[in-house]
Design a protein around this motif. Structure first.
Motif, PDB file in Angstrom:
ATOM      1  N   UNK A 341       0.812  -1.230   0.000  1.00  0.00           N
ATOM      2  CA  UNK A 341       0.000   0.000   0.000  1.00  0.00           C
ATOM      3  C   UNK A 341       0.842   1.275   0.000  1.00  0.00           C
ATOM      4  N   UNK A 342       0.384   2.256  -0.771  1.00  0.00           N
ATOM      5  CA  UNK A 342       1.053   3.565  -0.824  1.00  0.00           C
ATOM      6  C   UNK A 342       0.018   4.632  -0.483  1.00  0.00           C
ATOM      7  N   UNK A 343       0.276   5.356   0.579  1.00  0.00           N
ATOM      8  CA  UNK A 343      -0.556   6.519   0.915  1.00  0.00           C
ATOM      9  C   UNK A 343       0.141   7.738   0.332  1.00  0.00           C
ATOM     10  N   UNK A 344      -0.661   8.656  -0.195  1.00  0.00           N
ATOM     11  CA  UNK A 344      -0.072   9.866  -0.787  1.00  0.00           C
ATOM     12  C   UNK A 344      -0.629  11.108  -0.110  1.00  0.00           C
ATOM     13  N   UNK A 345       0.221  12.098   0.154  1.00  0.00           N
ATOM     14  CA  UNK A 345      -0.282  13.446   0.466  1.00  0.00           C
ATOM     15  C   UNK A 345       0.656  14.499  -0.082  1.00  0.00           C
ATOM     16  N   UNK A 346       0.207  15.732   0.001  1.00  0.00           N
ATOM     17  CA  UNK A 346       0.910  16.960  -0.371  1.00  0.00           C
ATOM     18  C   UNK A 346       0.259  17.604  -1.593  1.00  0.00           C
ATOM     19  N   UNK A 347      -0.557  18.609  -1.326  1.00  0.00           N
ATOM     20  CA  UNK A 347      -1.139  19.410  -2.403  1.00  0.00           C
ATOM     21  C   UNK A 347      -2.545  19.015  -2.812  1.00  0.00           C
ATOM     22  N   UNK A 348      -3.140  18.030  -2.145  1.00  0.00           N
ATOM     23  CA  UNK A 348      -4.499  17.602  -2.513  1.00  0.00           C
ATOM     24  C   UNK A 348      -5.485  18.678  -2.043  1.00  0.00           C
ATOM     25  N   UNK A 349      -6.191  19.265  -2.986  1.00  0.00           N
ATOM     26  CA  UNK A 349      -7.115  20.356  -2.650  1.00  0.00           C
ATOM     27  C   UNK A 349      -8.531  20.127  -3.153  1.00  0.00           C
ATOM     28  N   UNK A 350      -8.720  19.155  -4.048  1.00  0.00           N
ATOM     29  CA  UNK A 350     -10.049  18.918  -4.628  1.00  0.00           C
ATOM     30  C   UNK A 350     -10.303  17.418  -4.731  1.00  0.00           C
ATOM     31  N   UNK A 351     -11.575  17.089  -4.957  1.00  0.00           N
ATOM     32  CA  UNK A 351     -11.920  15.696  -5.197  1.00  0.00           C
ATOM     33  C   UNK A 351     -11.296  15.180  -6.482  1.00  0.00           C
ATOM     34  N   UNK A 352     -11.114  16.083  -7.435  1.00  0.00           N
ATOM     35  CA  UNK A 352     -10.453  15.695  -8.694  1.00  0.00           C
ATOM     36  C   UNK A 352      -9.009  15.268  -8.402  1.00  0.00           C
ATOM     37  N   UNK A 353      -8.340  16.024  -7.523  1.00  0.00           N
ATOM     38  CA  UNK A 353      -6.970  15.648  -7.141  1.00  0.00           C
ATOM     39  C   UNK A 353      -6.957  14.244  -6.538  1.00  0.00           C
ATOM     40  N   UNK A 354      -7.962  13.953  -5.721  1.00  0.00           N
ATOM     41  CA  UNK A 354      -8.028  12.630  -5.078  1.00  0.00           C
ATOM     42  C   UNK A 354      -8.079  11.544  -6.154  1.00  0.00           C
ATOM     43  N   UNK A 355      -8.948  11.759  -7.156  1.00  0.00           N
ATOM     44  CA  UNK A 355      -9.101  10.753  -8.224  1.00  0.00           C
ATOM     45  C   UNK A 355      -7.791  10.600  -8.997  1.00  0.00           C
ATOM     46  N   UNK A 356      -7.115  11.710  -9.264  1.00  0.00           N
ATOM     47  CA  UNK A 356      -5.856  11.637 -10.028  1.00  0.00           C
ATOM     48  C   UNK A 356      -4.783  10.870  -9.237  1.00  0.00           C
ATOM     49  N   UNK A 357      -4.695  11.138  -7.935  1.00  0.00           N
ATOM     50  CA  UNK A 357      -3.688  10.420  -7.126  1.00  0.00           C
ATOM     51  C   UNK A 357      -4.003   8.926  -7.088  1.00  0.00           C
ATOM     52  N   UNK A 358      -5.285   8.589  -7.013  1.00  0.00           N
ATOM     53  CA  UNK A 358      -5.668   7.169  -7.024  1.00  0.00           C
ATOM     54  C   UNK A 358      -5.313   6.542  -8.375  1.00  0.00           C
ATOM     55  N   UNK A 359      -5.567   7.295  -9.456  1.00  0.00           N
ATOM     56  CA  UNK A 359      -5.261   6.761 -10.792  1.00  0.00           C
ATOM     57  C   UNK A 359      -3.754   6.542 -10.955  1.00  0.00           C
ATOM     58  N   UNK A 360      -2.963   7.368 -10.297  1.00  0.00           N
ATOM     59  CA  UNK A 360      -1.508   7.191 -10.376  1.00  0.00           C
ATOM     60  C   UNK A 360      -1.022   6.094  -9.433  1.00  0.00           C
ATOM     61  N   UNK A 361      -1.940   5.456  -8.732  1.00  0.00           N
ATOM     62  CA  UNK A 361      -1.568   4.253  -7.993  1.00  0.00           C
ATOM     63  C   UNK A 361      -1.619   4.353  -6.481  1.00  0.00           C
ATOM     64  N   UNK A 362      -1.986   5.536  -5.933  1.00  0.00           N
ATOM     65  CA  UNK A 362      -2.092   5.619  -4.474  1.00  0.00           C
ATOM     66  C   UNK A 362      -3.202   4.684  -3.992  1.00  0.00           C
ATOM     67  N   UNK A 363      -2.971   4.041  -2.875  1.00  0.00           N
ATOM     68  CA  UNK A 363      -4.004   3.187  -2.275  1.00  0.00           C
ATOM     69  C   UNK A 363      -5.002   4.037  -1.512  1.00  0.00           C
ATOM     70  N   UNK A 364      -4.487   5.082  -0.866  1.00  0.00           N
ATOM     71  CA  UNK A 364      -5.331   6.035  -0.142  1.00  0.00           C
ATOM     72  C   UNK A 364      -4.668   7.400  -0.250  1.00  0.00           C
ATOM     73  N   UNK A 365      -5.483   8.437  -0.089  1.00  0.00           N
ATOM     74  CA  UNK A 365      -5.004   9.806  -0.310  1.00  0.00           C
ATOM     75  C   UNK A 365      -5.276  10.626   0.950  1.00  0.00           C
TER      76      UNK A 365
END
Ligand SMILES: Cc1cc2nc3c(=O)[nH]c(=O)nc-3n(C[C@H](O)[C@H](O)[C@H](O)COP(=O)(O)O)c2cc1C
Ligand SMILES: O=C(O)C(=O)c1ccccc1
Length: 418
Positions: A341-365
Motif C-alpha cells: 500500500x502507498x498513501x499519498x499526500x501533499x497538495x491535494x485540494x479537490x476531489x479531482x486531485x483525489x481521483x488523479x492520485x488514485x489513478x496514479x496508484x495511491x491506495x489512499x489519499x
C-alpha cells in the motif's frame, strides 16, 4: 425531478416554484459512501434560503480561517519551506494531469471504498497528521475534534506525535474508526518505545514513522515571527504524559513547564537516524508500520526489504526540504512498492486531485491543511464538511467520467496536460 420555472435571468424564484421545496434529504440514509447527494442537498436547502454553512473550496476555507486564526498561527500552518515554491508546485502538479472521460459506463453506483492492511475503509481519504491542529480550534482540543470527524465519517485520522491531548484520549474520541499513530522518533530510544507501546495499548491500527522532519525546515514566515508553537509548551501532551519522558525530568511538567519544554526540544529529533535503525523500529511493533516522507524508488525498496507494511509518499506539504512536487514521485514509488500500500499526500485540494492520485496508484489519499481550516471554522463539523466536499467531488468526478470503482482507475485514464 420536475422542471423548475426559470426567470429571464436564469434565477429560480421561490414563489414561482411548481412544488414546495422537498423536505431535507438525509445525507446518511445510505451511510457514508453516499457522497453524491451532497451538492443536490445544497441546492435544495437553497430553496429554503439556506447557504452552505462553510465554504466549499479550499481557497475560500483558508481565507475564512485566516480571518479567525491568530495571524502567527495562520502563517505557521499556511506557510512552508523557503520561497514556498514546493508547496505551490504540490498543488499545481495536479493540473498537469487530465482525466479521460468515458461515456455510457453505467456508473450509477460508485464504490470508493479501499482496503488497507486487512480492513475495508468506506472512502479512500485519510486525514494527514497535523501537529498543531490541537490549537487550531478555539477549544484548544482540536485533536479531539479531528477524531470526532473521523468517527462521524469513517475517514481515518493519523494522529501526530504533537497533539494537545494525549494519544489515549484521541483514540477514545475516534470511536469505531481506526486511527494511525504518527511517530516522530526522539533521540531517546526508550521514549520512542514507550510511545509505540502506548499507541498499541490505545488501539491504533498502525504506526506511521515520519522521516522527513528530524529538524524543522527553513520557514521564513515563522522565522519572521520568531515563533514555533511547541516552544511555548503547546502540543506536547504525549511527552508530558509519558512515564519515560517524565522520568528524565527533575521537576514534573506541571511544576516546571519551561524546563519540560526545553527537554522536549532536546529530545524531539534524531538527525542520526539511518536505514540501520529500521530493524529496531520494525521490532517495536506487530502493527502495520509505514514510513512517511518516502519519494525515491530505492528508498521504497529498502523499506520493503526492511519489513515495512506501507509507504507514505509525501514531501510534508512543502514545509520541510525543497523538492519537486510530491505527485511527480508517486508513479515510481508505486512501481517500486510492488503492490505494497502507498498513501499519498501533499497538495491535494479537490476531489479531482483525489481521483488523479488514485489513478496514479495511491491506495489512499491524505489531506492536510484543508481539514485544518475546517477545524478552525467549525471543529468536527467543519472538518466533516471538508471531507464530504472532497468525497462528493471525487465521487461525481468518477461517475461523470464513467469510472465506477477505484479498480477502474489506472494511469491509463489520465493524459498529460502540457
Ligand atoms: C501545520 C502542519 C503541521 C504538520 N505536522 C505534522 C506532524 O506532526 N507530523 C507529520 O508527519 N506531518 C505533519 N505535517 C505534514 C502533513 O502530515 C502532510 O504531509 C501535509 O500537510 C500534506 O500537505 P497538504 O497540507 O498540502 O495537504 C504537518 C503539516 C502542517 C500543515
Ligand atoms: O510543522 C510541521 O510540519 C511539523 O511537522 C513539526 C515538526 C516538528 C516540530 C513541530 C512541527
Amino acid at each position: 425531478m420536475s422542471a423548475l420555472p426559470m426567470t429571464a435571468t436564469g434565477k429560480i424564484l421561490k414563489r414561482e416554484l411548481a412544488h414546495p421545496p422537498p423536505a431535507r434529504l438525509d445525507l446518511r440514509r445510505r451511510n457514508m459512501p453516499n457522497f453524491s447527494d451532497f451538492n443536490l442537498n445544497i441546492y435544495l436547502n437553497g430553496l429554503n434560503g439556506e447557504k452552505p454553512r462553510y465554504p466549499v473550496t479550499c481557497g475560500d476555507l483558508e481565507a475564512l480561517a485566516a480571518e479567525k486564526l491568530d495571524p502567527v498561527l495562520y502563517d505557521y500552518v499556511a506557510g512552508g519551506a523557503g520561497d514556498e515554491a514546493t508547496q505551490r508546485g504540490n498543488v499545481t502538479a495536479f493540473e498537469r494531469w487530465g482525466i479521460v472521460p468515458r461515456m455510457f459506463s453505467g456508473a450509477a453506483e460508485r464504490d470508493l471504498s479501499v482496503e488497507l492492511f486487512g480492513r475495508r475503509y468506506p472512502t479512500p481519504l485519510m486525514m494527514a497528521p497535523i501537529g498543531v491542529v490541537g490549537i487550531m480550534h478555539e477549544s484548544r482540543h482540536g485533536d479531539l475534534e479531528v477524531a470526532k470527524a473521523a468517527a462521524a465519517t469513517g475517514v481515518p485520522m493519523v494522529a501526530s506525535t504533537l497533539t494537545q491531548d494525549p494519544m489515549e484520549d484521541v483514540a477514545v474520541a475516534l470511536g469505531d474508526t481506526p486511527g494511525f499513530y504518527q511517530l516522530y522518533t526522539p533521540n531517546d530510544r526508550e521514549l520512542a518505545e514507550s510511545f509505540v507501546r502506548r499507541a498499541e495499548a490505545a488501539g491504533y491500527a498502525g504506526i506511521v514513522v515520519t522521516l522527513d522532519t528530524w529538524s524543522l525546515g527553513w520557514r521564513p514566515r515563522d522565522l519572521r515571527h520568531a515563533s514555533m508553537p511547541q516552544l511555548q509548551g503547546l502540543c506536547l501532551a504525549n511527552y508530558f504524559s509519558d512515564p519515560v519522558f517524565r522520568s528524565r525530568l527533575e521537576k514534573t511538567p506541571e511544576k516546571d513547564p519551561a524546563a519540560a519544554t526545553f527537554a522536549w526540544a532536546l529530545t524531539f529529533g534524531n538527525p542520526a537516524l539511518s536505514w540501520d535503525d529500521l530493524a529496531w523500529l520494525r521490532g517495536l511493533t506487530g502493527l502495520p508500520l509505514l514510513l512517511k516522507g518516502i519519494c525515491h524508488p530505492d528508498d521504497v525498496r529498502r523499506a520493503r526489504d526492511g519489513g515495512v507494511d506501507g509507504i507514505y509518499c509525501s514531501n510534508h506539504g512543502g514545509r520541510q526540504a525543497a523538492s519537486a512536487p510530491a505527485l511527480d514521485f508517486l508513479p515510481a514509488v508505486v512501481a517500486a512498492a510492488e503492490g505494497m500500500p502507498v498513501i499519498f499526500d501533499s497538495g491535494v485540494r479537490t476531489g479531482v486531485d483525489v481521483v488523479k492520485a488514485l489513478a496514479l496508484g495511491a491506495t489512499a489519499v491524505a489531506v492536510g491543511r484543508p481539514y485544518g481550516w475546517g477545524i478552525t471554522l467549525g471543529g468536527a463539523a467543519g472538518a466533516e464538511h471538508v471531507l464530504r466536499c472532497l468525497l462528493a467531488e471525487a465521487d461525481l468526478t468518477m461517475g461523470l467520467n464513467g469510472y465506477r470503482s477505484i479498480a477502474d482507475l489506472s494511469p491509463d485514464v489520465l493524459v498529460r496536460v502540457p
